[in-house]
Design an enzyme around this catalytic site. Structure first.
Site, PDB file in Angstrom:
ATOM      1  N   ASP A  41       0.788  -1.245   0.000  1.00  0.00           N
ATOM      2  CA  ASP A  41       0.000   0.000   0.000  1.00  0.00           C
ATOM      3  C   ASP A  41       0.820   1.296   0.000  1.00  0.00           C
ATOM      4  OD1 ASP A  41      -1.918  -1.960   0.236  1.00  0.00           O
ATOM      5  OD2 ASP A  41      -2.811  -1.212   2.082  1.00  0.00           O
ATOM      6  N   ASP A  79      -4.546  -0.930  -1.657  1.00  0.00           N
ATOM      7  CA  ASP A  79      -5.832  -0.820  -0.979  1.00  0.00           C
ATOM      8  C   ASP A  79      -6.779  -0.250  -2.042  1.00  0.00           C
ATOM      9  OD1 ASP A  79      -6.821  -1.277   1.684  1.00  0.00           O
ATOM     10  OD2 ASP A  79      -6.956   0.886   2.010  1.00  0.00           O
ATOM     11  N   HIS A  81     -10.691   0.477  -2.514  1.00  0.00           N
ATOM     12  CA  HIS A  81     -12.055   0.477  -1.984  1.00  0.00           C
ATOM     13  C   HIS A  81     -13.083   1.035  -2.961  1.00  0.00           C
ATOM     14  CE1 HIS A  81     -10.365  -0.647   1.798  1.00  0.00           C
ATOM     15  NE2 HIS A  81      -9.825   0.517   2.078  1.00  0.00           N
ATOM     16  N   HIS A  85     -17.346   2.736   0.939  1.00  0.00           N
ATOM     17  CA  HIS A  85     -16.878   1.489   1.554  1.00  0.00           C
ATOM     18  C   HIS A  85     -17.187   1.438   3.048  1.00  0.00           C
ATOM     19  CE1 HIS A  85     -13.801  -1.519   2.870  1.00  0.00           C
ATOM     20  NE2 HIS A  85     -14.251  -2.102   1.777  1.00  0.00           N
ATOM     21  N   HIS A 114     -10.589   6.854   1.608  1.00  0.00           N
ATOM     22  CA  HIS A 114      -9.227   6.695   1.077  1.00  0.00           C
ATOM     23  C   HIS A 114      -9.203   5.588   0.027  1.00  0.00           C
ATOM     24  CE1 HIS A 114      -9.518   3.584   4.146  1.00  0.00           C
ATOM     25  NE2 HIS A 114      -8.602   2.923   3.473  1.00  0.00           N
ATOM     26  N   LYS A 139      -6.991  -5.155  -2.909  1.00  0.00           N
ATOM     27  CA  LYS A 139      -7.719  -5.728  -1.774  1.00  0.00           C
ATOM     28  C   LYS A 139      -8.639  -4.683  -1.172  1.00  0.00           C
ATOM     29  CE  LYS A 139      -3.946  -4.419   1.205  1.00  0.00           C
ATOM     30  NZ  LYS A 139      -4.708  -3.397   1.951  1.00  0.00           N
ATOM     31  N   CYS A 184      -2.108  -2.710   7.586  1.00  0.00           N
ATOM     32  CA  CYS A 184      -1.968  -3.630   6.452  1.00  0.00           C
ATOM     33  C   CYS A 184      -0.672  -4.446   6.487  1.00  0.00           C
ATOM     34  CB  CYS A 184      -2.160  -2.878   5.153  1.00  0.00           C
ATOM     35  SG  CYS A 184      -3.882  -2.314   5.006  1.00  0.00           S
TER      36      CYS A 184
HETATM   37  C1  VGL Z   1      -4.608   0.773   5.740  1.00  0.00           C
HETATM   38  C2  VGL Z   1      -6.114   1.732   7.160  1.00  0.00           C
HETATM   39  C3  VGL Z   1      -7.107   1.602   6.222  1.00  0.00           C
HETATM   40  C4  VGL Z   1      -3.187   0.332   5.520  1.00  0.00           C
HETATM   41  C5  VGL Z   1      -5.577   0.621   4.792  1.00  0.00           C
HETATM   42  O1  VGL Z   1      -2.766   0.261   4.341  1.00  0.00           O
HETATM   43  O2  VGL Z   1      -2.514   0.043   6.522  1.00  0.00           O
HETATM   44  N1  VGL Z   1      -4.872   1.319   6.921  1.00  0.00           N
HETATM   45  N2  VGL Z   1      -6.831   1.047   5.043  1.00  0.00           N
HETATM   46 ZN    ZN Z   2      -8.295   0.890   3.526  1.00  0.00          ZN
END
Ligand code: VGL
Ligand code: ZN
Length: 238
Positions: A41, A79, A81, A85, A114, A139, A184
């Site tokens: 990510d 990430d 979404h 979401h 995000h 994901k 993540c």
């Molecule tokens: C993440 C919070 C929400 C991450 C992703 O990549 O750690 N954290 N979505």
């Molecule tokens: Zn996320």
């Protein structure tokens, strides 16, 4: 039996220096054909100016670019979404980012919007330089289920297919780097252990969000699960 301390004490300074440096070199971890780097990510939303910016997140990029050169197998995650979401505070009336709610699959921390699919915020950092990366895995694209982990969604059962992919490619050990350490990265590392991989997290190639003690808990959970915590300087190609 030789007393090792006495032997060391009897060595001259040069011999001792050689012994120490050999021991250090032996400690270096060399990525091989059964090793894979998972770059988690490194997306604009998590970088400075992003909607869920991780403090100092941009500092992981040069470290990741450097260690990635020593890996033949690299997987990058995004990430990814849907609009609205379930992990977005904006999808729950009266809720604010960083509050948690209970969903059918368990506790869900709520975030600012995000990494919405196809937006500039969801794009990988333009400074990532890993041309050999063979797979980008997305994901968190089911609207009602989050997925911090690159392996299994937050319902604990829906797979992304990553474990099967790595096993089909004969990968036995994974190195995890990226954002965010306590979400993540940690969930990916814990699931890697569950899937039977020898698992390393490269600490200086990660940065955390650290909300409500999440960073300390993540490191404790990872240690408990047998995840190895290393630094990028532990990884060497010679
Ligand atoms: C993440 C919070 C929400 C991450 C992703 O990549 O750690 N954290 N979505
Ligand atoms: Zn996320």
């Amino acid at each position: 039996m030789l007393d090792r301390r006495r032997v060391v004490a009897g060595l001259g300074a040069t011999a001792l220096a050689t012994l120490v440096s050999n021991e250090l070199r032996a400690a270096a971890i060399k990525p091989d054909e059964v090793s894979a780097l998972l770059v988690i990510d490194v997306q604009n939303c998590f970088l400075p100016g992003g909607s869920l910016a991780v403090k100092d997140g941009e500092q992981v990029v040069p470290v990741i670019n450097k260690i990635a050169k020593t890996f033949a197998n690299v997987v990058i995650t995004q990430d990814w979404h849907t609009p609205g979401h379930v992990s977005f505070a904006s999808a729950h009336s009266g809720k604010k980012p960083f509050e948690a709610i209970d969903l059918a699959y368990g506790k869900q921390v709520l975030w600012p919007d995000h990494c919405v699919q196809g937006t500039e915020g969801s794009a990988l950092s333009k400074d990532l330089a890993i041309p050999q990366a063979a797979l980008i895995i997305r994901k968190g694209f089911h609207r009602d289920v989050d997925s911090y982990s690159a392996f299994t969604e937050a319902d604990g059962k829906t797979t992304t297919g990553l474990a099967a992919y790595l096993k089909a490619r004969k990968v036995e050990r994974v190195f995890v780097a990226g954002l965010a350490t306590d979400f993540c990265v940690a969930w990916t590392a814990l699931d890697a252990r569950k899937a039977g991989f020898e698992t390393y997290v490269v600490e200086d190639a990660c940065r955390g969000i650290d909300t409500q003690g999440s960073l300390a808990k993540a490191w404790a959970d990872m240690a408990e699960a047998g995840v190895k915590r290393i630094q990028s300087s532990d990884i060497g190609s010679d």
